[in-house]
Motif scaffolding. Structure first.
Motif, PDB file in Angstrom:
ATOM      1  N   ALA A 111       0.838  -1.208   0.000  1.00 56.49           N
ATOM      2  CA  ALA A 111       0.000   0.000   0.000  1.00 56.49           C
ATOM      3  C   ALA A 111       0.868   1.252   0.000  1.00 56.49           C
ATOM      4  O   ALA A 111       0.583   2.225  -0.710  1.00 56.49           O
ATOM      5  CB  ALA A 111      -0.930  -0.009   1.208  1.00 56.49           C
ATOM      6  N   LEU A 112       1.949   1.235   0.777  1.00 60.24           N
ATOM      7  CA  LEU A 112       2.856   2.375   0.807  1.00 60.24           C
ATOM      8  C   LEU A 112       3.522   2.575  -0.553  1.00 60.24           C
ATOM      9  O   LEU A 112       3.647   3.705  -1.037  1.00 60.24           O
ATOM     10  CB  LEU A 112       3.913   2.158   1.902  1.00 60.24           C
ATOM     11  N   ALA A 113       3.930   1.476  -1.184  1.00 57.09           N
ATOM     12  CA  ALA A 113       4.548   1.569  -2.503  1.00 57.09           C
ATOM     13  C   ALA A 113       3.570   2.118  -3.535  1.00 57.09           C
ATOM     14  O   ALA A 113       3.929   2.937  -4.384  1.00 57.09           O
ATOM     15  CB  ALA A 113       5.057   0.194  -2.937  1.00 57.09           C
ATOM     16  N   VAL A 114       2.314   1.695  -3.454  1.00 58.49           N
ATOM     17  CA  VAL A 114       1.305   2.178  -4.397  1.00 58.49           C
ATOM     18  C   VAL A 114       1.087   3.675  -4.207  1.00 58.49           C
ATOM     19  O   VAL A 114       0.993   4.426  -5.184  1.00 58.49           O
ATOM     20  CB  VAL A 114      -0.015   1.396  -4.225  1.00 58.49           C
ATOM     21  N   VAL A 146       3.949   5.492  -5.748  1.00 59.37           N
ATOM     22  CA  VAL A 146       3.887   5.502  -7.217  1.00 59.37           C
ATOM     23  C   VAL A 146       2.722   6.362  -7.692  1.00 59.37           C
ATOM     24  O   VAL A 146       2.819   7.035  -8.722  1.00 59.37           O
ATOM     25  CB  VAL A 146       3.756   4.054  -7.747  1.00 59.37           C
ATOM     26  N   ALA A 147       1.627   6.376  -6.947  1.00 60.78           N
ATOM     27  CA  ALA A 147       0.428   7.095  -7.383  1.00 60.78           C
ATOM     28  C   ALA A 147       0.612   8.601  -7.335  1.00 60.78           C
ATOM     29  O   ALA A 147       0.037   9.316  -8.155  1.00 60.78           O
ATOM     30  CB  ALA A 147      -0.770   6.688  -6.528  1.00 60.78           C
ATOM     31  N   LYS A 148       1.402   9.099  -6.403  1.00 61.87           N
ATOM     32  CA  LYS A 148       1.556  10.554  -6.278  1.00 61.87           C
ATOM     33  C   LYS A 148       2.204  11.183  -7.513  1.00 61.87           C
ATOM     34  O   LYS A 148       1.700  12.177  -8.032  1.00 61.87           O
ATOM     35  CB  LYS A 148       2.311  10.904  -4.997  1.00 61.87           C
ATOM     36  N   PRO A 149       3.325  10.650  -8.023  1.00 65.07           N
ATOM     37  CA  PRO A 149       3.874  11.246  -9.252  1.00 65.07           C
ATOM     38  C   PRO A 149       2.922  11.101 -10.448  1.00 65.07           C
ATOM     39  O   PRO A 149       2.814  12.011 -11.279  1.00 65.07           O
ATOM     40  CB  PRO A 149       5.170  10.466  -9.507  1.00 65.07           C
ATOM     41  N   PHE A 156      -7.073   8.233  -5.056  1.00 64.05           N
ATOM     42  CA  PHE A 156      -8.219   7.486  -4.561  1.00 64.05           C
ATOM     43  C   PHE A 156      -8.647   6.423  -5.567  1.00 64.05           C
ATOM     44  O   PHE A 156      -9.003   5.303  -5.183  1.00 64.05           O
ATOM     45  CB  PHE A 156      -9.381   8.444  -4.271  1.00 64.05           C
ATOM     46  N   SER A 157      -8.621   6.749  -6.847  1.00 67.08           N
ATOM     47  CA  SER A 157      -9.003   5.778  -7.878  1.00 67.08           C
ATOM     48  C   SER A 157      -8.058   4.590  -7.897  1.00 67.08           C
ATOM     49  O   SER A 157      -8.496   3.439  -7.991  1.00 67.08           O
ATOM     50  CB  SER A 157      -9.032   6.437  -9.251  1.00 67.08           C
ATOM     51  N   ILE A 158      -6.770   4.872  -7.803  1.00 66.52           N
ATOM     52  CA  ILE A 158      -5.792   3.778  -7.787  1.00 66.52           C
ATOM     53  C   ILE A 158      -5.999   2.909  -6.554  1.00 66.52           C
ATOM     54  O   ILE A 158      -6.001   1.678  -6.631  1.00 66.52           O
ATOM     55  CB  ILE A 158      -4.354   4.328  -7.854  1.00 66.52           C
ATOM     56  N   ALA A 159      -6.218   3.548  -5.402  1.00 65.73           N
ATOM     57  CA  ALA A 159      -6.472   2.784  -4.173  1.00 65.73           C
ATOM     58  C   ALA A 159      -7.760   1.974  -4.311  1.00 65.73           C
ATOM     59  O   ALA A 159      -7.818   0.810  -3.883  1.00 65.73           O
ATOM     60  CB  ALA A 159      -6.562   3.728  -2.984  1.00 65.73           C
TER      61      ALA A 159
END
Length: 188
Positions: free
Chosen positions: A28-31, A34-37, A105-108
């Motif tokens: 979850a932390l890795a996602v 990656v999701a922020k950039p 949020f969508s990626i999560a």
């Protein structure tokens, strides 16, 4: 427990569960990392594209009105109030935050749905395994029952044969001995 070593767990399964939870947290932390950039790239594209920019500014204004109305209702203020528009700069700032948060949020959400589907598939596999095992046990029980019935039939046939032999012996004893020779003239 957050810091668990193998020696502190009751069994290997508990240790595996703790390690699995740790792996999920790290994933979850890795996602998020990656999701922020990715969100930043989407935000940059959305804010530089003229049509998307206008749409996002209208969305930010609507979000501002919603935020004011919710705040007023939470504070217990009733009635309609004039909600002014926010500046373009503030609207773009709000829109950029909305876009970034929506992407993250969508990626999560996709990951949660994927994990849920995986767990449902795992549960279905367990159910199918239980059904398969129950059928296997039922087939084994049926086979054993048939074997027992065959054995009982064999025993019943043997008992019937023994009873007929005993009956013949009783007749022989009652009627006198029968000749057991192939030459009847030798019999007494």
């Amino acid at each position: 427990p957050t810091s668990v070593r193998f020696g502190q767990c009751d069994n290997a399964w508990e240790f595996a569960g703790v390690m699995s939870a740790l792996a999920i947290k790290l994933t979850a932390l890795a996602v998020k990392t990656v999701a922020k950039p990715l969100a930043k790239q989407v935000e940059t594209f959305a804010l530089t594209h003229p049509t998307t920019r206008q749409w996002l500014m209208r969305m930010a204004q609507g979000y501002h009105r919603l935020q004011i109305n919710v705040t007023r209702s939470v504070e217990g203020k009733e009635g309609k109030a004039f909600v002014g528009t926010i500046t373009d700069e503030k609207a773009m700032d709000t829109a950029s935050k909305l876009v970034s948060e929506t992407v993250v949020f969508s990626i999560a959400g996709v990951l949660v749905m994927w994990e849920y589907r995986k767990s449902v598939e795992k549960e279905n596999a367990k159910k199918e395994e239980k059904i398969r095992r129950a059928r296997q046990l039922e087939e084994e029980a049926t086979r054993e029952k048939l074997d027992t019935l065959r054995h009982l039939k064999s025993l019943a046939d043997r008992i019937e044969h023994i009873e007929s032999v005993v009956e013949d012996m009783k007749k022989e004893t009652h009627d006198g001995p029968k000749s057991r020779t192939a030459w009847p003239w030798l019999a007494r």
